[in-house]
Design a protein around this motif. Structure first.
Motif, PDB file in Angstrom:
ATOM      1  N   LEU A 264       0.816  -1.219   0.000  1.00 29.50           N
ATOM      2  CA  LEU A 264       0.000   0.000   0.000  1.00 29.50           C
ATOM      3  C   LEU A 264       0.850   1.269   0.000  1.00 29.50           C
ATOM      4  N   VAL A 265       2.134   1.130   0.350  1.00 28.59           N
ATOM      5  CA  VAL A 265       3.042   2.280   0.279  1.00 28.59           C
ATOM      6  C   VAL A 265       3.104   2.824  -1.142  1.00 28.59           C
ATOM      7  N   GLY A 266       2.957   1.924  -2.136  1.00 31.71           N
ATOM      8  CA  GLY A 266       3.020   2.345  -3.540  1.00 31.71           C
ATOM      9  C   GLY A 266       1.943   3.336  -3.930  1.00 31.71           C
ATOM     10  N   LEU A 267       0.808   3.324  -3.223  1.00 35.92           N
ATOM     11  CA  LEU A 267      -0.277   4.254  -3.546  1.00 35.92           C
ATOM     12  C   LEU A 267       0.114   5.703  -3.271  1.00 35.92           C
ATOM     13  N   MET A 268       1.070   5.891  -2.382  1.00 38.12           N
ATOM     14  CA  MET A 268       1.505   7.248  -2.041  1.00 38.12           C
ATOM     15  C   MET A 268       2.226   7.928  -3.199  1.00 38.12           C
ATOM     16  N   TYR A 269       2.635   7.140  -4.199  1.00 37.04           N
ATOM     17  CA  TYR A 269       3.436   7.703  -5.292  1.00 37.04           C
ATOM     18  C   TYR A 269       2.586   8.193  -6.471  1.00 37.04           C
ATOM     19  N   ILE A 270       1.289   7.987  -6.402  1.00 35.71           N
ATOM     20  CA  ILE A 270       0.423   8.439  -7.494  1.00 35.71           C
ATOM     21  C   ILE A 270       0.542   9.943  -7.749  1.00 35.71           C
ATOM     22  N   PRO A 271       0.565  10.810  -6.711  1.00 33.26           N
ATOM     23  CA  PRO A 271       0.674  12.258  -6.965  1.00 33.26           C
ATOM     24  C   PRO A 271       1.967  12.679  -7.656  1.00 33.26           C
ATOM     25  N   LEU A 272       2.994  11.839  -7.596  1.00 36.72           N
ATOM     26  CA  LEU A 272       4.273  12.214  -8.211  1.00 36.72           C
ATOM     27  C   LEU A 272       4.165  12.345  -9.730  1.00 36.72           C
ATOM     28  N   TRP A 273       3.136  11.751 -10.328  1.00 44.20           N
ATOM     29  CA  TRP A 273       2.958  11.847 -11.783  1.00 44.20           C
ATOM     30  C   TRP A 273       2.930  13.298 -12.254  1.00 44.20           C
ATOM     31  N   TRP A 274       2.373  14.169 -11.459  1.00 44.85           N
ATOM     32  CA  TRP A 274       2.223  15.572 -11.851  1.00 44.85           C
ATOM     33  C   TRP A 274       3.442  16.420 -11.506  1.00 44.85           C
ATOM     34  N   PHE A 275       4.454  15.826 -10.888  1.00 44.38           N
ATOM     35  CA  PHE A 275       5.633  16.596 -10.498  1.00 44.38           C
ATOM     36  C   PHE A 275       6.917  16.097 -11.165  1.00 44.38           C
ATOM     37  N   ILE A 276       6.884  14.889 -11.716  1.00 47.08           N
ATOM     38  CA  ILE A 276       8.054  14.341 -12.412  1.00 47.08           C
ATOM     39  C   ILE A 276       7.806  14.441 -13.914  1.00 47.08           C
ATOM     40  N   TYR A 277       8.790  14.941 -14.640  1.00 43.64           N
ATOM     41  CA  TYR A 277       8.628  15.201 -16.078  1.00 43.64           C
ATOM     42  C   TYR A 277       9.380  14.172 -16.910  1.00 43.64           C
ATOM     43  N   GLU A 278       8.915  14.039 -18.146  1.00 46.95           N
ATOM     44  CA  GLU A 278       9.578  13.149 -19.101  1.00 46.95           C
ATOM     45  C   GLU A 278      10.942  13.718 -19.462  1.00 46.95           C
ATOM     46  N   SER A 279      11.831  12.842 -19.892  1.00 47.98           N
ATOM     47  CA  SER A 279      13.174  13.260 -20.299  1.00 47.98           C
ATOM     48  C   SER A 279      13.113  14.032 -21.624  1.00 47.98           C
ATOM     49  N   PRO A 280      13.503  15.323 -21.640  1.00 51.04           N
ATOM     50  CA  PRO A 280      13.534  16.074 -22.904  1.00 51.04           C
ATOM     51  C   PRO A 280      14.481  15.442 -23.925  1.00 51.04           C
ATOM     52  N   ARG A 281      15.546  14.835 -23.424  1.00 52.64           N
ATOM     53  CA  ARG A 281      16.499  14.195 -24.337  1.00 52.64           C
ATOM     54  C   ARG A 281      15.802  13.070 -25.111  1.00 52.64           C
ATOM     55  N   TRP A 282      14.969  12.272 -24.401  1.00 53.72           N
ATOM     56  CA  TRP A 282      14.247  11.187 -25.069  1.00 53.72           C
ATOM     57  C   TRP A 282      13.204  11.755 -26.029  1.00 53.72           C
ATOM     58  N   LEU A 283      12.507  12.807 -25.628  1.00 49.82           N
ATOM     59  CA  LEU A 283      11.494  13.413 -26.495  1.00 49.82           C
ATOM     60  C   LEU A 283      12.108  13.926 -27.789  1.00 49.82           C
ATOM     61  N   LEU A 284      13.279  14.544 -27.671  1.00 57.00           N
ATOM     62  CA  LEU A 284      13.958  15.045 -28.866  1.00 57.00           C
ATOM     63  C   LEU A 284      14.392  13.906 -29.776  1.00 57.00           C
ATOM     64  N   SER A 285      14.822  12.800 -29.177  1.00 56.99           N
ATOM     65  CA  SER A 285      15.252  11.656 -29.983  1.00 56.99           C
ATOM     66  C   SER A 285      14.095  11.061 -30.772  1.00 56.99           C
ATOM     67  N   LYS A 286      12.855  11.290 -30.289  1.00 55.20           N
ATOM     68  CA  LYS A 286      11.662  10.795 -30.969  1.00 55.20           C
ATOM     69  C   LYS A 286      11.015  11.860 -31.856  1.00 55.20           C
ATOM     70  N   GLY A 287      11.668  12.992 -31.957  1.00 54.01           N
ATOM     71  CA  GLY A 287      11.144  14.051 -32.813  1.00 54.01           C
ATOM     72  C   GLY A 287      10.019  14.861 -32.186  1.00 54.01           C
ATOM     73  N   ARG A 288       9.774  14.710 -30.912  1.00 55.94           N
ATOM     74  CA  ARG A 288       8.701  15.430 -30.218  1.00 55.94           C
ATOM     75  C   ARG A 288       9.270  16.730 -29.640  1.00 55.94           C
ATOM     76  N   VAL A 289       9.630  17.619 -30.534  1.00 50.39           N
ATOM     77  CA  VAL A 289      10.360  18.830 -30.168  1.00 50.39           C
ATOM     78  C   VAL A 289       9.501  19.770 -29.326  1.00 50.39           C
ATOM     79  N   GLN A 290       8.219  19.946 -29.689  1.00 53.09           N
ATOM     80  CA  GLN A 290       7.364  20.869 -28.953  1.00 53.09           C
ATOM     81  C   GLN A 290       7.194  20.454 -27.496  1.00 53.09           C
TER      82      GLN A 290
END
Length: 558
Positions: A264-290
């Motif tokens: 049940l400790v894992g449920l505490m991590y749900i709010p982190l979705w809105w505070f941790i961002y995707e890697s811009p380096r990975w997004l650029l490698s996929k052409g998702r520049v915007q």
């Protein structure tokens, strides 16, 4: 042409965004500390003996004589797997009211045909008492651990591919969900086989979460913070999760309730979705520049900076894409004599390290003293171990730091057998010191292995090394199982292998204060291995290009 780190340097190294990302990603590793180690309490073996049915109408004196005494680990104790034949005992009890007047040791013995009685002094239940994983079925207990590590091995194989395909953030939270949901399901396991199947799936999610957090932090944080994040950030968070386990287990003695509470400790991590961002380096490698630029905009705003009008030109974007998709087949790890030697040594050392680390971690119930305190100290010792690794990586030789840690840890384990039983607490202290050295080495080798391989084969080299460590973790429970035959045999084997790995490390080249090699030709040569190249390549150090001729470094260690 500028690289990614140079282009994004304006965002700073340690602003409010980086601090928050550092803390949250480190926090996401917290469940990994107790996820794999919960088996220490969930699968512990309570004291047990054969069950004697109450319908035999035996007196208390005869009931106490139904279990034979046998020598085990230097002391006389009741057998855990045998009893005297009950039909003979019943006939004797009818003839001789006093069992002391009969030589019972000559009575034929039989296995525990009616099951076992388990002590409730420490546990209400474990999976051992739940499914009778003792005596002829005692192999099932280490197998339960190994099947988890087999899942970790599979997770190591797929996590990188999933992360590259679907993104670091998606895999991070997806695998955290897998861990949490399957931990809950495991509570309702109806058989040992179902428990093992779910344990395998939990192992897949556990390592995938760890690797995703490792990669995402390495790509979101700047160069000067990465080593600190990968040692202190992740390492200390993992250690805190490790220490959290015995604190919870002390108050919860039922394996089902313990697993449910931890999951049940894992449920505490749900709010982190809105505070941790995707890697811009990975997004650029996929052409998702915007999408990448939107994250840069957020980072700049969070750090009080202004985003340049143009971040990447077309040529730089193409270069970033090429660097991310270019890869070499695994055969390049054994293509030349030099690289093949580095790979073989790396695989051996990683395998031995994993055997030592997990062997010592899972061995907590077999140590002298309180199980819960021993487990807590085993987790707490990882904090100074990670601090030491961070210091070694910052200030000292990679090779000597790693070899020295391994040699010290191996010597300590090897000499545990010399400690007399009267000072058993000293043996426990030596185990903790050995674990400190092993954990320190485990932290250092991540960085060292990455620096040994060229950029074009670095991910492959580190990935194959990780696979070797997973094989070591699968084998580790069976090293502990050898303690059934001789108490100190696991320590002798682990200590000897650790010393061997310390010697092998000395054959590798030093990487500290040398730039990371980009091509296979730039990989440093092991001492005594000749180089066939005659061309020249460039090493960029402190923004200066230094020309080095391969012929000049033949037979030398650089």
């Amino acid at each position: 042409m500028r690289d990614y780190d140079e282009i994004t340097a304006f965002l700073g190294e340690w602003g409010p965004f980086q601090i928050l990302t550092f803390l949250l990603l480190s926090l996401s590793v917290f469940p990994n500390g107790f996820g794999g180690m919960s088996i220490v309490f969930v699968g512990d073996i309570p004291e047990h003996r054969c069950f004697i049915p109450g319908n035999l109408n035996l007196s208390e004196a005869w009931m106490n004589r139904t279990i034979p005494l046998e020598q085990a680990q230097g002391k006389l104790q009741y057998s855990k797997c045998r009893r005297y034949r009950l039909d003979v005992i019943r006939n004797l009890s009818e003839i001789f009211p006093d069992p002391d007047s009969v030589n019972i040791s000559e009575v034929e013995q039989e296995p525990c045909l009616d099951g076992w009685v388990y002590s409730k002094d420490q546990y209400i239940s474990t999976i051992v008492s739940e499914w009778d994983l003792v005596c002829n079925d005692d192999w099932k207990m280490p197998f339960s651990m190994s099947i988890y590590f087999l899942g970790v091995l599979v997770g190591s194989l797929v996590s990188g591919m999933l992360s590259d395909r679907f993104g670091r953030k998606a895999v991070l939270f997806g695998t955290m969900a897998v861990q949490t949901s399957f931990n809950v399901l495991q509570v309702f396991s109806s058989s040992w086989e179902i428990f093992c199947l779910i344990n395998f799936l939990i192992g897949i999610g556990q390592i995938s979460n760890y690797v995703a957090a490792f990669v995402l932090g390495s790509e979101l944080l700047g160069k000067s913070i990465r080593i600190t994040y990968c040692t202190l950030g992740i390492g200390i968070s993992y250690a805190c999760g490790y220490m959290f386990l015995p604190l919870v287990a002390y108050f919860i003695r039922s394996w089902q309730v313990l697993l449910l509470t931890l999951s049940l400790v894992g449920l505490m991590y749900i709010p982190l979705w809105w505070f941790i961002y995707e890697s811009p380096r990975w997004l650029l490698s996929k052409g998702r520049v915007q999408e990448a630029e939107a994250i840069f905009q957020h980072i700049a705003k969070k750090n009080g900076l202004t985003l340049p009008e143009v971040l990447f030109n077309d040529l730089e974007l193409e270069s970033i894409k090429d660097k991310n998709i270019k890869s070499f087949p695994i055969s390049h790890l054994v293509k030349t004599h030099n690289i093949r030697s580095i790979t073989i040594i790396s695989l051996i050392v990683w395998l031995i390290l994993a055997i030592g680390y997990y062997g010592l971690s899972l061995n907590t119930p077999n140590l002298h003293g309180d199980d819960y305190l021993n487990c807590f100290f085993a987790g707490a010792i990882e904090i100074p171990a990670n601090l030491a690794a961070w210091l070694f990586l910052q200030k000292f030789s990679r090779k000597l730091s790693l070899s020295g840690s391994l040699f010290f840890g191996g010597i300590v384990l090897f000499f545990i057998q010399l400690i007399p039983p009267s000072v058993s607490i000293l043996a426990t202290v030596l185990v903790m010191v050995g674990k400190l050295a092993n954990t320190c080495a485990f932290t250092i080798i991540y960085t060292y292995t990455a620096e040994l391989y060229a950029t074009v084969i670095r991910n492959t080299g580190v990935g194959v090394s990780l696979m070797a460590s997973r094989l070591g973790s699968i084998l580790s429970p069976y090293f502990l199982f050898l303690g059934v035959y001789y108490e100190f045999l696991p320590y002798i084997l682990m200590g000897s292998l650790t010393i061997l790995s310390a010697i092998l490390i000395l054959l590798l080249p030093e990487t500290n204060n040398f730039p990371l090699p980009n091509t296979i030709d730039q990989m440093q040569r092991m001492k005594g291995f000749k180089s066939a190249c005659n061309h020249r390549y460039y090493l960029n150090t402190n923004e200066m290009a230094t020309e080095v001729n391969c012929v000049a470094i033949k037979n030398e260690e650089i």
